[in-house]
Design an enzyme around this catalytic site. Structure first.
Site, short mmCIF file in Angstrom:
data_model
loop_
_atom_site.label_atom_id
_atom_site.label_comp_id
_atom_site.label_asym_id
_atom_site.label_seq_id
_atom_site.Cartn_x
_atom_site.Cartn_y
_atom_site.Cartn_z
N GLY A 11 0.81 -1.22 0.00
CA GLY A 11 0.00 0.00 0.00
C GLY A 11 0.84 1.26 0.00
N LEU A 66 0.28 -2.64 9.16
CA LEU A 66 -0.46 -1.61 8.42
C LEU A 66 -1.63 -2.21 7.63
CD1 LEU A 66 2.60 0.30 6.84
CD2 LEU A 66 1.72 0.41 9.18
N ALA A 67 -1.62 -3.51 7.42
CA ALA A 67 -2.64 -4.11 6.54
C ALA A 67 -4.03 -3.98 7.13
CB ALA A 67 -2.31 -5.59 6.32
N SER A 99 -6.12 5.10 13.74
CA SER A 99 -6.64 6.07 12.77
C SER A 99 -7.46 7.15 13.46
CB SER A 99 -7.53 5.33 11.78
OG SER A 99 -8.36 6.22 11.10
N GLU A 132 -10.12 8.04 12.42
CA GLU A 132 -11.51 7.58 12.34
C GLU A 132 -11.99 7.02 13.68
OE1 GLU A 132 -14.01 7.49 9.69
OE2 GLU A 132 -12.68 9.14 9.27
N TYR A 146 -15.26 0.39 10.13
CA TYR A 146 -13.81 0.61 9.99
C TYR A 146 -13.27 1.25 11.27
CZ TYR A 146 -9.38 2.69 8.77
OH TYR A 146 -8.06 3.06 8.79
N LYS A 180 -10.69 -0.28 14.17
CA LYS A 180 -9.42 0.36 14.55
C LYS A 180 -9.35 0.59 16.06
CE LYS A 180 -7.08 0.56 10.76
NZ LYS A 180 -5.73 0.01 10.62
N ARG A 236 -1.57 7.37 -3.28
CA ARG A 236 -2.85 7.09 -2.64
C ARG A 236 -3.73 6.28 -3.59
NH1 ARG A 236 -5.50 6.37 2.06
NH2 ARG A 236 -6.30 8.29 2.95
N GLY A 237 -4.55 5.39 -3.04
CA GLY A 237 -5.49 4.63 -3.86
C GLY A 237 -6.52 5.57 -4.49
N VAL A 288 -10.77 10.24 -1.43
CA VAL A 288 -11.25 11.46 -2.08
C VAL A 288 -10.14 12.31 -2.70
CG1 VAL A 288 -11.32 13.12 -0.13
CG2 VAL A 288 -13.10 13.14 -1.87
O1 F7E Z 1 -12.85 10.50 2.62
C1 F7E Z 1 -15.66 12.74 1.71
C2 F7E Z 1 -15.97 11.58 2.63
O2 F7E Z 1 -12.34 8.24 1.71
C3 F7E Z 1 -12.56 11.79 3.12
C4 F7E Z 1 -8.59 6.43 5.16
O3 F7E Z 1 -7.22 6.40 4.86
O4 F7E Z 1 -8.31 8.45 6.40
C5 F7E Z 1 -9.05 7.86 5.36
O5 F7E Z 1 -10.44 7.85 5.66
C6 F7E Z 1 -13.84 12.62 3.16
C7 F7E Z 1 -15.05 11.92 3.81
O6 F7E Z 1 -10.95 9.19 3.61
C8 F7E Z 1 -16.20 11.60 -1.70
O7 F7E Z 1 -17.36 11.56 2.95
C9 F7E Z 1 -16.78 13.30 -0.48
O8 F7E Z 1 -15.70 12.82 4.67
O9 F7E Z 1 -10.65 10.10 1.38
P1 F7E Z 1 -11.67 9.46 2.24
P2 F7E Z 1 -11.47 8.94 5.11
O10 F7E Z 1 -12.80 8.31 5.13
O11 F7E Z 1 -11.31 10.22 5.86
C10 F7E Z 1 -8.41 7.80 7.68
C11 F7E Z 1 -7.48 8.49 8.63
C12 F7E Z 1 -8.24 6.34 7.60
O12 F7E Z 1 -7.76 5.72 8.55
C13 F7E Z 1 -8.83 5.63 6.44
O13 F7E Z 1 -8.28 4.35 6.28
O14 F7E Z 1 -14.25 12.90 1.82
N1 F7E Z 1 -16.01 12.50 0.30
N2 F7E Z 1 -16.92 12.77 -1.70
C14 F7E Z 1 -15.63 11.44 -0.43
N3 F7E Z 1 -14.83 10.39 -0.13
C15 F7E Z 1 -14.60 9.47 -1.10
N4 F7E Z 1 -13.79 8.43 -0.83
N5 F7E Z 1 -15.15 9.58 -2.36
C16 F7E Z 1 -15.97 10.63 -2.70
O15 F7E Z 1 -16.44 10.72 -3.83
#
Ligand code: F7E
Length: 337
Positions: free
Chosen positions: A16, A87-88, A132, A134, A156, A160, A191-192, A196
């Site tokens: 990753g 990390l997995a 995280s 989260e 998720y 964690k 980043r994958g 976002v």
């Molecule tokens: O979303 C909003 C979504 O999927 C960020 C992971 O690495 O960081 C990551 O978790 C925000 C959220 O990351 C879209 O609703 C809007 O509020 O990039 P994300 P995440 O959920 O914050 C933490 C620290 C981790 O540990 C996790 O493994 O963006 N958002 N529109 C969207 N998000 C996505 N993915 N796609 C959209 O279209």
């Protein structure tokens, strides 16, 4: 292949974003680096090992599954690491709403298996768990630090919290040198695409390349504390160099809305995001984490760690890299706003 006196590191999730940066960092420090990968990754190296291309010949990969204690135990027994970085995980929060069961199983049992194998085989090994932000979820205070109560908003986040508590319990019950990193969002050109930031920067590149004219996004008002992944893996290593294990928040101390990220990313390419971004209610989460902002004072004080890459530099690096991947000139502006 490796000299006898080198310290040995074992990384789960080495394919990753974070795993690949950490492997490079540890090689630079002179470590013998081993990684746990799924068998499918070894069978499909072109896609699944792409982030490790530059260092593939200098690391050793071992096939195992986080769903099987026996396979994890065997790798730990073969490698006998001095440091283990777990990390997995199933790390996409959105997906955890679609498949709660596999998220909880892989993330909780996987962490438990790693901890148990280390304790049973190499109890002196130092252990890092990738916690995280989260875990804070619906945080009751802003900014969040190591004493802020957890209130996860997804399986998720719950998985964690369980991994965090398991690691703390192994520290207290068995004297394991186990540390938890509470890492806030960390990004990079590696980043994958489902997250976002990368979805946005690759979307900008597709627009610049004339391949797309629309980017569908969910909640633009969520706020995140975004740092650079390359710097965050250094904090993981620093945690394991401390005499005493502990838990640390790793963050920039700055928060921005998704809208600000989008506006800046399109703006850097000379575009107005309003002409391209379309709202998609399907992309909203059943329970959202609205505001994350980390206070990394403990890491600064005890580890001497601080972030170096600011928000604009991070967005710029990602937009430029994605444009380059599509063979287009980013035409990145000197400064926006
Ligand atoms: O979303 C909003 C979504 O999927 C960020 C992971 O690495 O960081 C990551 O978790 C925000 C959220 O990351 C879209 O609703 C809007 O509020 O990039 P994300 P995440 O959920 O914050 C933490 C620290 C981790 O540990 C996790 O493994 O963006 N958002 N529109 C969207 N998000 C996505 N993915 N796609 C959209 O279209």
């Amino acid at each position: 292949m490796f000299a006898m006196s080198q310290s040995k590191a074992l990384i789960s999730g080495i394919t990753g974003q974070d795993g690949s940066y950490l492997a490079e960092f540890l090689l630079g420090k002179g470590y013998e680096v081993h990684g746990i990968v799924r068998r499918v990754a070894i069978e499909d190296p072109e896609h699944r090992l792409a982030r490790l291309d530059a260092i593939r010949s200098r690391i050793k990969l071992h096939a195992a599954s986080l769903e099987s204690y026996a396979s994890i135990h065997q790798v730990v027994a073969n490698v006998r690491p001095d440091e283990c970085y777990h990390l997995a995980a199933q790390s996409f929060v959105s997906y955890s709403f679609d498949d709660e069961f596999s998220t909880l199983n892989a993330n909780i049992n996987g962490t438990h298996y790693m901890l148990a194998a280390v304790k049973n085989v190499v109890p002196q090994c130092r252990f890092y768990f990738a916690g995280s932000s989260e875990m804070f979820g619906k945080a009751e205070e802003v900014p969040q630090n190591e004493r802020t109560r957890f209130h996860p908003r997804s399986t998720y986040g719950i998985s964690k919290v369980a991994g965090f508590e398991l690691t703390r319990n192994y520290r207290e019950a068995y004297g394991l040198h186990g540390s938890n990193g509470i890492l806030f969002n960390h990004e990079s050109p590696r980043r994958g695409y489902e997250f976002v930031t990368r979805k946005i920067t690759s979307g900008v590149a597709r627009v610049v390349a004339g391949r797309s004219s629309e980017l569908r996004l969910g909640n633009l008002d969520a706020k995140r504390d975004w740092g650079h992944a390359r710097e965050y893996v250094e904090a993981m290593w620093l945690m394991l160099q401390q005499e005493q294990p502990d838990d640390y928040v790793i963050a920039t101390g700055e928060t921005h809305t998704v809208r600000e990220f989008v506006e800046l990313a399109f703006g850097l390419a000379g575009l107005n995001y309003r002409d391209y971004v379309a709202p998609d209610p399907e992309l909203f989460r059943p329970a959202e984490v609205n505001v994350l902002l980390g206070d990394a004072s403990r890491a600064k004080e005890k580890l001497g760690w601080s972030p170096r890459t600011g928000f604009e530099a991070l967005v710029r690096e990602m937009v430029e890299a994605d444009c380059r991947l599509l063979g287009v000139e980013p035409k990145v502006r000197a400064r926006v706003g």
